[in-house]
Design a protein around this motif. Structure first.
Motif, PDB file in Angstrom:
ATOM      1  N   LYS A   1       0.828  -1.211   0.000  1.00  0.00           N
ATOM      2  CA  LYS A   1       0.000   0.000   0.000  1.00  0.00           C
ATOM      3  C   LYS A   1       0.857   1.253   0.000  1.00  0.00           C
ATOM      4  CE  LYS A   1      -3.920  -2.136   0.160  1.00  0.00           C
ATOM      5  NZ  LYS A   1      -4.672  -2.300  -1.048  1.00  0.00           N
ATOM      6  N   GLU A   2       2.184   1.092   0.203  1.00  0.00           N
ATOM      7  CA  GLU A   2       3.107   2.215   0.170  1.00  0.00           C
ATOM      8  C   GLU A   2       4.271   1.908  -0.760  1.00  0.00           C
ATOM      9  OE1 GLU A   2       2.868   4.482   4.454  1.00  0.00           O
ATOM     10  OE2 GLU A   2       4.534   3.129   4.094  1.00  0.00           O
ATOM     11  N   LEU A   3       4.655   2.935  -1.525  1.00  0.00           N
ATOM     12  CA  LEU A   3       5.781   2.830  -2.453  1.00  0.00           C
ATOM     13  C   LEU A   3       6.861   3.816  -2.065  1.00  0.00           C
ATOM     14  CD1 LEU A   3       4.352   2.945  -6.112  1.00  0.00           C
ATOM     15  CD2 LEU A   3       5.672   1.108  -5.091  1.00  0.00           C
ATOM     16  N   LYS A   4       8.098   3.372  -2.092  1.00  0.00           N
ATOM     17  CA  LYS A   4       9.215   4.305  -1.974  1.00  0.00           C
ATOM     18  C   LYS A   4       9.605   4.656  -3.404  1.00  0.00           C
ATOM     19  CE  LYS A   4      13.458   5.225   0.416  1.00  0.00           C
ATOM     20  NZ  LYS A   4      14.380   4.738   1.434  1.00  0.00           N
ATOM     21  N   PHE A   5       9.516   5.931  -3.737  1.00  0.00           N
ATOM     22  CA  PHE A   5       9.727   6.458  -5.079  1.00  0.00           C
ATOM     23  C   PHE A   5      10.995   7.304  -5.027  1.00  0.00           C
ATOM     24  CE2 PHE A   5       9.184   9.787  -8.252  1.00  0.00           C
ATOM     25  CZ  PHE A   5       8.464   9.220  -9.294  1.00  0.00           C
ATOM     26  N   ARG A   6      11.990   6.952  -5.848  1.00  0.00           N
ATOM     27  CA  ARG A   6      13.243   7.719  -5.920  1.00  0.00           C
ATOM     28  C   ARG A   6      13.479   8.162  -7.356  1.00  0.00           C
ATOM     29  NH1 ARG A   6      17.428   4.337  -2.170  1.00  0.00           N
ATOM     30  NH2 ARG A   6      17.245   5.763  -0.425  1.00  0.00           N
ATOM     31  N   TYR A   7      13.845   9.428  -7.498  1.00  0.00           N
ATOM     32  CA  TYR A   7      14.105   9.991  -8.820  1.00  0.00           C
ATOM     33  C   TYR A   7      15.504  10.577  -8.870  1.00  0.00           C
ATOM     34  CZ  TYR A   7      14.010  13.374 -12.638  1.00  0.00           C
ATOM     35  OH  TYR A   7      14.313  14.105 -13.762  1.00  0.00           O
ATOM     36  N   LYS A   8      16.243  10.235  -9.921  1.00  0.00           N
ATOM     37  CA  LYS A   8      17.571  10.803 -10.145  1.00  0.00           C
ATOM     38  C   LYS A   8      17.563  11.484 -11.507  1.00  0.00           C
ATOM     39  CE  LYS A   8      22.490   9.757 -10.291  1.00  0.00           C
ATOM     40  NZ  LYS A   8      22.878  11.077  -9.990  1.00  0.00           N
ATOM     41  N   ASP A   9      17.841  12.765 -11.482  1.00  0.00           N
ATOM     42  CA  ASP A   9      17.885  13.583 -12.686  1.00  0.00           C
ATOM     43  C   ASP A   9      19.209  13.335 -13.419  1.00  0.00           C
ATOM     44  OD1 ASP A   9      16.861  15.558 -14.395  1.00  0.00           O
ATOM     45  OD2 ASP A   9      17.955  17.133 -13.360  1.00  0.00           O
ATOM     46  N   TYR A  10      19.141  13.235 -14.733  1.00  0.00           N
ATOM     47  CA  TYR A  10      20.343  13.120 -15.559  1.00  0.00           C
ATOM     48  C   TYR A  10      20.423  14.359 -16.445  1.00  0.00           C
ATOM     49  CZ  TYR A  10      21.028   8.414 -13.947  1.00  0.00           C
ATOM     50  OH  TYR A  10      21.256   7.326 -13.141  1.00  0.00           O
ATOM     51  N   PRO A  11      21.145  15.395 -15.953  1.00  0.00           N
ATOM     52  CA  PRO A  11      21.207  16.647 -16.714  1.00  0.00           C
ATOM     53  C   PRO A  11      21.719  16.433 -18.139  1.00  0.00           C
ATOM     54  CG  PRO A  11      22.171  16.910 -14.538  1.00  0.00           C
ATOM     55  CD  PRO A  11      21.922  15.441 -14.740  1.00  0.00           C
ATOM     56  N   GLN A  12      21.020  17.064 -19.061  1.00  0.00           N
ATOM     57  CA  GLN A  12      21.369  17.000 -20.478  1.00  0.00           C
ATOM     58  C   GLN A  12      21.963  18.348 -20.895  1.00  0.00           C
ATOM     59  OE1 GLN A  12      20.670  14.014 -22.221  1.00  0.00           O
ATOM     60  NE2 GLN A  12      20.219  13.382 -20.136  1.00  0.00           N
ATOM     61  N   PRO A  13      22.820  18.330 -21.911  1.00  0.00           N
ATOM     62  CA  PRO A  13      23.299  19.624 -22.421  1.00  0.00           C
ATOM     63  C   PRO A  13      22.112  20.440 -22.949  1.00  0.00           C
ATOM     64  CG  PRO A  13      24.424  17.769 -23.502  1.00  0.00           C
ATOM     65  CD  PRO A  13      23.357  17.199 -22.635  1.00  0.00           C
ATOM     66  N   LEU A  14      22.068  21.689 -22.612  1.00  0.00           N
ATOM     67  CA  LEU A  14      20.971  22.563 -23.028  1.00  0.00           C
ATOM     68  C   LEU A  14      21.444  23.499 -24.122  1.00  0.00           C
ATOM     69  CD1 LEU A  14      19.664  23.573 -19.486  1.00  0.00           C
ATOM     70  CD2 LEU A  14      18.759  21.796 -20.989  1.00  0.00           C
ATOM     71  N   ASP A  15      20.573  23.730 -25.088  1.00  0.00           N
ATOM     72  CA  ASP A  15      20.929  24.734 -26.100  1.00  0.00           C
ATOM     73  C   ASP A  15      20.248  26.053 -25.737  1.00  0.00           C
ATOM     74  OD1 ASP A  15      18.307  24.815 -27.172  1.00  0.00           O
ATOM     75  OD2 ASP A  15      18.760  23.181 -28.558  1.00  0.00           O
ATOM     76  N   SER A  16      20.607  27.105 -26.405  1.00  0.00           N
ATOM     77  CA  SER A  16      20.138  28.449 -26.057  1.00  0.00           C
ATOM     78  C   SER A  16      18.631  28.639 -26.246  1.00  0.00           C
ATOM     79  CB  SER A  16      20.902  29.496 -26.866  1.00  0.00           C
ATOM     80  OG  SER A  16      20.709  29.271 -28.245  1.00  0.00           O
ATOM     81  N   SER A  17      17.965  27.725 -26.939  1.00  0.00           N
ATOM     82  CA  SER A  17      16.509  27.849 -27.113  1.00  0.00           C
ATOM     83  C   SER A  17      15.745  27.371 -25.870  1.00  0.00           C
ATOM     84  CB  SER A  17      16.055  27.069 -28.345  1.00  0.00           C
ATOM     85  OG  SER A  17      16.246  25.679 -28.138  1.00  0.00           O
ATOM     86  N   CYS A  18      16.424  26.692 -24.962  1.00  0.00           N
ATOM     87  CA  CYS A  18      15.772  26.193 -23.745  1.00  0.00           C
ATOM     88  C   CYS A  18      15.495  27.366 -22.808  1.00  0.00           C
ATOM     89  CB  CYS A  18      16.667  25.164 -23.055  1.00  0.00           C
ATOM     90  SG  CYS A  18      15.967  24.567 -21.512  1.00  0.00           S
ATOM     91  N   PHE A  19      14.284  27.414 -22.250  1.00  0.00           N
ATOM     92  CA  PHE A  19      13.888  28.548 -21.415  1.00  0.00           C
ATOM     93  C   PHE A  19      14.675  28.645 -20.112  1.00  0.00           C
ATOM     94  CE2 PHE A  19      11.080  25.134 -20.080  1.00  0.00           C
ATOM     95  CZ  PHE A  19      10.983  25.300 -18.707  1.00  0.00           C
ATOM     96  N   TYR A  20      15.359  27.597 -19.679  1.00  0.00           N
ATOM     97  CA  TYR A  20      16.181  27.718 -18.480  1.00  0.00           C
ATOM     98  C   TYR A  20      17.678  27.554 -18.780  1.00  0.00           C
ATOM     99  CZ  TYR A  20      15.548  22.575 -18.154  1.00  0.00           C
ATOM    100  OH  TYR A  20      15.494  21.222 -18.403  1.00  0.00           O
ATOM    101  N   PHE A  21      18.040  27.808 -20.015  1.00  0.00           N
ATOM    102  CA  PHE A  21      19.448  27.783 -20.430  1.00  0.00           C
ATOM    103  C   PHE A  21      20.246  28.824 -19.627  1.00  0.00           C
ATOM    104  CE2 PHE A  21      22.864  29.463 -23.161  1.00  0.00           C
ATOM    105  CZ  PHE A  21      23.581  28.302 -23.405  1.00  0.00           C
TER     106      PHE A  21
END
Length: 190
Positions: A150-170
Motif C-alpha cells: 500500500k506504500e511505495l518508496k519512489f526515488r528519482y535521479k535527474d540526468y542533466p542534459q546539455p541545453l541549447d540556447s533555445s531552452c527557457f532555463y538555459f
C-alpha cells in the motif's frame, strides 16, 4: 471467392505470427531478443503498481497514476518487440494547492514516465522524459515498503542534459531549473 480466400489467408497468417511469438518474463534484459518477442508480465507483478498514488515532500503534494500497457518498443530498430510496462502520469502542487506540473489529462502514449524493467528484487525501474522541459531526463526506481503493498518508496535521479540556447532555463543555475518530480518520497495508494 477471391475475397474469401484472401480473408482465410490473412487469418492463417495472423495465427501463424501469433504462434511464433516468444514470451519472456519481465526480468529479461532486452539486449538480444529473437524476432517477434514479448516481454510479458507472466507473474502478474505490475497490477499491484497500477492506480493512483499520492505523497507529500518539501511541502509539495505529488500524485502519480500508473497504468499497465502492452507496448510495442521500436527503439530497438533492428528488432522491435512487445513488452508489458507501466505508464505514469503525474501532478505536482505546492503547499497552497497551486498546480506546478500536470500531465494527468494527456493521452496515455504521451505519458512522461515509462516503465523499463522489474528487478529480481521486485523494484521497478522507469524513465522520465519531458520534451516540454527541454527533454529533461531522469531515472525512477520504486519498490514497496512492506508486504501490504500500500506504500511505495519512489526515488528519482535527474540526468542533466546539455541545453541549447533555445531552452527557457538555459544558463540558469541548477537550483533555478524546473524540478517536476520529487527526489525521494513515500507514496500511498489511494
Amino acid at each position: 471467392m477471391k475475397k474469401i480466400i484472401s480473408i482465410i489467408t490473412f487469418a492463417f497468417s495472423l495465427i501463424y505470427c501469433k504462434a511464433q511469438e516468444q514470451i519472456f518474463p519481465l526480468t529479461t534484459m532486452n539486449n538480444e531478443l529473437p524476432p517477434n518477442s514479448y516481454i510479458k508480465d507472466t507473474e502478474n507483478q505490475l497490477p499491484v503498481f497500477e492506480g493512483i498514488w499520492k505523497g507529500t515532500s518539501d511541502n509539495k503534494t505529488f500524485t502519480v497514476v500508473f497504468k499497465k500497457v502492452k507496448f510495442f518498443d521500436t527503439l530497438a530498430q533492428k528488432n522491435p518487440y512487445y513488452k508489458d510496462i507501466l505508464w505514469g502520469k503525474f501532478q505536482l502542487k505546492d503547499a497552497e494547492g497551486k498546480i506546478l506540473f500536470d500531465n494527468l489529462s494527456v493521452e496515455d502514449q504521451y505519458s512522461k514516465i515509462q516503465g523499463m524493467r522489474i528487478h529480481p528484487s521486485g523494484k521497478y525501474e522507469l524513465v522520465y522524459i519531458d520534451p516540454e522541459l527541454c527533454n529533461k531526463v531522469g531515472l525512477i526506481m520504486m519498490g514497496f515498503t512492506g508486504p501490504s503493498k500500500k506504500e511505495l518508496k519512489f526515488r528519482y535521479k535527474d540526468y542533466p542534459q546539455p541545453l541549447d540556447s533555445s531552452c527557457f532555463y538555459f544558463g540558469k543555475p541548477i537550483d533555478q531549473q524546473p524540478d517536476p518530480l520529487p527526489k525521494e518520497i513515500i507514496l500511498t495508494k489511494q
